[in-house]
Enzyme design. Structure first.
Site, PDB file in Angstrom:
ATOM      1  N   GLY A 248       8.979  -6.716  40.990  1.00 41.36           N
ATOM      2  CA  GLY A 248      10.076  -5.964  40.386  1.00 41.36           C
ATOM      3  C   GLY A 248      10.963  -6.795  39.474  1.00 41.36           C
TER       4      GLY A 248
ATOM      5  CG  ASP B  33       4.585 -12.312  32.238  1.00 34.66           C
ATOM      6  OD1 ASP B  33       4.431 -13.316  32.970  1.00 34.66           O
ATOM      7  OD2 ASP B  33       4.633 -11.153  32.683  1.00 34.66           O
TER       8      ASP B  33
END
Length: 194
Positions: free
Chosen positions: A20, A41
């Site tokens: 999350g 990322d």
């Protein structure tokens, strides 16, 4: 701890895959005017499989690469980009989110507050199975790579005394409200001290 001369409050949001982190960070960024976020990322070398730096990440028996290690990320560039945001005062609160944000020493000095979202192995695997990755997870990737690497990460993070651990299986609203309240309080305190 954050440099007192900086007016940018940097909050780290770490944790296991699918816990999350991104959802929490997006909600916080939407809720706090003048805030911004950066996602680890976006610093993955996975888009260039010909990069020689990835040779050590190859797992021949699974015919894939280990994207769960710090070496799979351009962390120098991430540190540089965070420093630029701070220097430019382009936001009042900067959320830095990712699965290894607390496992790279040069990042640690930026954080005024650190949150780490955890999940059980079963829930983590269930959530990950619902997502599509590029490159795609192989059939044994979670059990042989993702989870063992997460356990290593978790053990390293537990050695840091200032990390706030949050159960990623709790209601998203509860997690959001807790972090929002704490970040707002920290922001107010920082404003009083400047």
């Amino acid at each position: 701890m954050m440099n007192v001369l900086s007016k940018v409050l940097v909050i780290g949001v770490g944790g296991t895959t699918n816990s999350g982190k991104t959802t929490l960070t997006k909600r916080l960024t939407d809720a706090i005017p003048g805030s911004s976020s950066m996602c680890q990322d976006n610093y993955s070398f996975s888009k260039d499989l010909k990069d020689e730096r990835l040779n050590s990440l190859r797992i021949p028996e699974l015919d894939c690469w280990n994207w769960e290690k710090i070496e799979a990320l351009d962390m120098e560039k991430m540190v540089e980009d965070i420093q630029t945001k701070i220097d430019e005062h382009s936001c009042s609160v900067l959320f830095v989110e990712g699965f290894l944000v607390f496992n790279y020493e040069p990042l640690l000095s930026f954080f005024s507050k650190k949150y780490f979202l955890t999940l059980t192995q079963e829930e983590c695997k269930r959530r990950r199975s619902l997502r599509v990755y590029n490159p795609a997870d192989g059939p044994q990737y979670f059990d042989k790579v993702v989870w063992p690497e997460y356990i290593k990460v978790l053990e390293q993070v537990k050695l840091q005394p200032d990390v706030n651990f949050l159960d990623g299986e709790n209601k998203q609203d509860d997690i959001f409200n807790q972090v929002l309240e704490e970040v707002n309080q920290l922001s107010e305190n920082m404003g009083q001290g400047v």
